[in-house]
Design an enzyme around this catalytic site. Sequence first.
Site, short mmCIF file in Angstrom:
data_model
loop_
_atom_site.label_atom_id
_atom_site.label_comp_id
_atom_site.label_asym_id
_atom_site.label_seq_id
_atom_site.Cartn_x
_atom_site.Cartn_y
_atom_site.Cartn_z
N LYS A 149 0.89 -1.21 -0.02
CA LYS A 149 -0.22 0.00 0.00
C LYS A 149 0.88 1.49 0.17
CE LYS A 149 0.30 2.12 3.59
NZ LYS A 149 1.76 2.06 4.13
N TYR A 234 -4.96 3.56 5.90
CA TYR A 234 -5.32 3.16 7.24
C TYR A 234 -6.68 3.27 7.38
CZ TYR A 234 -0.61 0.46 7.33
OH TYR A 234 0.36 -0.35 6.78
P1 NAD Z 1 12.45 1.62 3.18
O1 NAD Z 1 13.01 2.62 2.72
O2 NAD Z 1 12.98 1.18 3.99
O3 NAD Z 1 12.64 0.52 1.61
C1 NAD Z 1 12.52 1.09 0.03
C2 NAD Z 1 13.75 -0.32 -0.75
O4 NAD Z 1 13.07 0.23 -1.62
C3 NAD Z 1 14.85 -0.29 -0.39
O5 NAD Z 1 14.92 -0.95 -0.41
C4 NAD Z 1 14.85 0.98 -1.25
O6 NAD Z 1 16.44 0.24 -2.23
C5 NAD Z 1 14.65 0.31 -2.63
N1 NAD Z 1 14.23 1.64 -3.57
C6 NAD Z 1 14.32 1.10 -5.17
N2 NAD Z 1 13.78 2.40 -5.51
C7 NAD Z 1 14.62 3.96 -4.34
C8 NAD Z 1 14.51 4.99 -5.54
N3 NAD Z 1 14.66 5.51 -5.95
N4 NAD Z 1 14.02 5.86 -3.80
C9 NAD Z 1 14.63 4.79 -2.51
N5 NAD Z 1 14.82 3.85 -2.75
C10 NAD Z 1 14.68 2.60 -3.04
O7 NAD Z 1 11.49 1.53 2.61
P2 NAD Z 1 9.37 0.75 3.02
O8 NAD Z 1 8.94 1.19 4.95
O9 NAD Z 1 10.38 -0.73 3.22
O10 NAD Z 1 8.59 1.14 2.47
C11 NAD Z 1 8.33 0.09 1.21
C12 NAD Z 1 6.72 -0.06 0.95
O11 NAD Z 1 6.39 -0.54 1.67
C13 NAD Z 1 5.84 1.40 0.96
O12 NAD Z 1 5.20 1.45 -0.21
C14 NAD Z 1 5.48 1.37 1.82
O13 NAD Z 1 3.98 2.01 2.29
C15 NAD Z 1 4.62 0.07 2.11
N6 NAD Z 1 4.70 -0.03 3.73
C16 NAD Z 1 3.70 -1.14 4.05
C17 NAD Z 1 3.59 -1.13 5.41
C18 NAD Z 1 3.16 -2.08 5.85
O14 NAD Z 1 2.69 -2.06 7.16
N7 NAD Z 1 1.71 -2.45 4.60
C19 NAD Z 1 4.72 -0.83 6.34
C20 NAD Z 1 5.83 -0.30 5.59
C21 NAD Z 1 5.92 0.27 4.30
#
Ligand code: NAD
Length: 383
Positions: A149, A234
Amino acid sequence: MNKFRMHNYHHMSSRRKFLTKLTMAAAAAPLAAWHRSSQQAIPVPPVADGPTLRVALMGLGSYANRVAEAMQQCKRAKITGLISGTSSKLKEWGERYGVPEGSRYNYSNFDQVRNNPDIDAIYVITPNAQHKEQVVRIARAGKHAICEKPMAINAREGAEMVAACKQAGVQLLVGYRMHFEANTLEIIRMRNAGEFGKPLFFQGLSGFRIGNPSQWRLDPKLSGGGAMMDIGIYSVNGARYMVGEEPVWVTAQETKTDPVLFREGVDETIQFQLGFPSGAIASCLSTYRMNYLDRFFLDGENGFAELSPATGYGPIKARTHKGELNFQHITHQTTQMDEMAAILLDGKKPIVPLDGEEGLKDLKIIDAIYEAVRTGKKVSLKL
Ligand code: NAD
């Protein structure tokens, strides 16, 4: 631990302290009727035995790490592929989870999963603005897509993703982990059984105080918005599954106290209201500016339900006019991936759907919220 996770950790621990205080205060108050029963059985049967869903994780960041760890307890899902732009991560994760080199990809060559018989589905866990292109490529490669999401950054993109998956004959699921959470499902069961009477009002509070100013969540090109896309969603999604209807109108107001941290295109705080066909109404808050905001409240003619916290990683706490709910906490992402295996491989129908069409409805509501903020007008919805 990266900065965002560290921020979240502090946020969670202060929230926990706050909740402990609240619980102690509640214990002192004359609320004896809200007794804690012995642990309740899960309101839905555990997922049936069957084939294993072989999943490639795309985007090896903090949430992917949480999913990967949770998947170690799965009965029906396992990690068989990895996609990342960082070769050292591919090596490290590959060794940790036993994914061979031939099933590790980068963002330029992952279309080759088409020829990999060990991968059934790809789970997209990258910044929001990348989801659309990645899911379309996954569909064209003939694999099922699981997408975090928000599914995309607007309804137009969401519709493209749904169409691409349909055309390719693959399924699209959105990572709405609360759709499998026991307390949430019990409240939905009670509502469907008429135990609250007619739903009249829903309140959703979704927010936290965001830290590191250089993270992608505060870059509109990668996030597609601000708090609404990340955490407000949410309350949008929750309003629908708690009330059990689709909204027909939206009003919304934005407040921005820090235009430097929250630049143009990144919403800081939005209050929004939804109206439902039955006459039920919802009032919600989405913010990156305040902590301790994770609460759902459903008020019906004959009773109420409260989830507080409602959408954190758990344990979720719930009570109704009949007393506290007391389900055993199971790691959300473990249940989610086992249930997704049953949906994708056995054709199981989830109690609260989470396919692309469902994700698209939330994006239509978010588009309408942004329009209502921009115009100051009530926006009609047809979902
Ligand atoms: P994060 O920044 O920790 O991870 C993102 C990943 O994408 C990293 O490994 C990064 O290297 C990669 N990436 C690829 N291209 C990138 C760019 N151009 N810029 C930045 N990063 C890049 O983020 P996250 O918290 O893991 O979030 C990722 C997704 O998961 C989002 O869509 C977020 O909304 C979703 N999320 C969902 C939940 C849930 O409970 N369902 C919780 C956290 C995050």
